[in-house]
Enzyme design. Sequence first.
Site, mmCIF file in Angstrom:
data_model
loop_
_atom_site.group_PDB
_atom_site.id
_atom_site.type_symbol
_atom_site.label_atom_id
_atom_site.label_comp_id
_atom_site.label_asym_id
_atom_site.label_seq_id
_atom_site.Cartn_x
_atom_site.Cartn_y
_atom_site.Cartn_z
ATOM 1 N N LYS A 60 0.691 -11.891 12.536
ATOM 2 C CA LYS A 60 1.141 -12.303 11.212
ATOM 3 C C LYS A 60 1.026 -11.092 10.283
ATOM 4 C CE LYS A 60 0.059 -16.020 7.907
ATOM 5 N NZ LYS A 60 -0.789 -17.226 7.745
ATOM 6 N N SER A 100 1.880 -21.514 7.082
ATOM 7 C CA SER A 100 2.380 -20.213 6.666
ATOM 8 C C SER A 100 2.526 -19.227 7.821
ATOM 9 C CB SER A 100 1.471 -19.606 5.596
ATOM 10 O OG SER A 100 0.235 -19.184 6.127
ATOM 11 N N SER A 157 -2.032 -23.657 8.324
ATOM 12 C CA SER A 157 -1.077 -22.564 8.509
ATOM 13 C C SER A 157 -0.784 -22.216 9.960
ATOM 14 C CB SER A 157 -1.562 -21.310 7.783
ATOM 15 O OG SER A 157 -1.567 -21.510 6.398
#
Length: 183
Positions: free
Chosen positions: A74, A150, A174
Site C-alpha cells: 500500500k 482503504s 481497510s
Amino acid sequence: VSAWEIAQAFARGEVSARTIAETTLARIATHDGRVGAFTDVTAQRALVRADALDDARARGEAPGPLAAVPFAVKNLFDLQGGSTRAGSKINRDHSPAPRDAALVERLEAAGAICVGALNMGEYAYDFTGENVHDGASRNPHDLGHMSGGSSGGSGSAIAAGFVPLALGSDTNGSIRVPSSLCG
C-alpha cells in the site's frame, strides 16, 4: 499461484526468480490499466532483486521462506527512492523515502521481491477504493464494482493474481472490506 507454491518451485530450481519477476511485471503491465491496483511499479528494483536471488541460489545459498515471491505494498509504506503519497495529491512533492519500511525490509530479508506500490484511499480514510487523485482500484472479478478500501489496491492486486502477497493497513476495515469484496 500461492506464495508457498512460488517459494517451493524456486527453492527446487524449477523456475528462476527472474522468470517469476518478469511474468509478474508482464501481467501487471497487461491488466492493471483496467484494475488500477498500482500507483507505482518498481520493475528495475524487482529485476535486480530477482537476479540477486538467482545468483545466491547458484552459489548454493539456502533461499529464504519467501524466496522469489512477488509482493506489493500500500502506498502508505515507504519504498526507498519512491514517493510515499498516502493517496494524497499534496504528498507528491515530498522527498523520496530514504529507506524501506520495516515490513518491506523483513519481507525482502525472507527473500520476497517487491514489485511496487498500491493504490489506496486518501490518508487511509476510504471504504470504496475510489481515489480522486490516482483513480479507482476496481474489483477484478467485476470491473464495474469497487474494490473497497482503504487498502483497495492491495485487495485488487491479490484478487487479480498480480501478487500473492500485499501489505495493507487496517484501522476501521481497510483490509477487511477489500478482502471481503474482492474475495
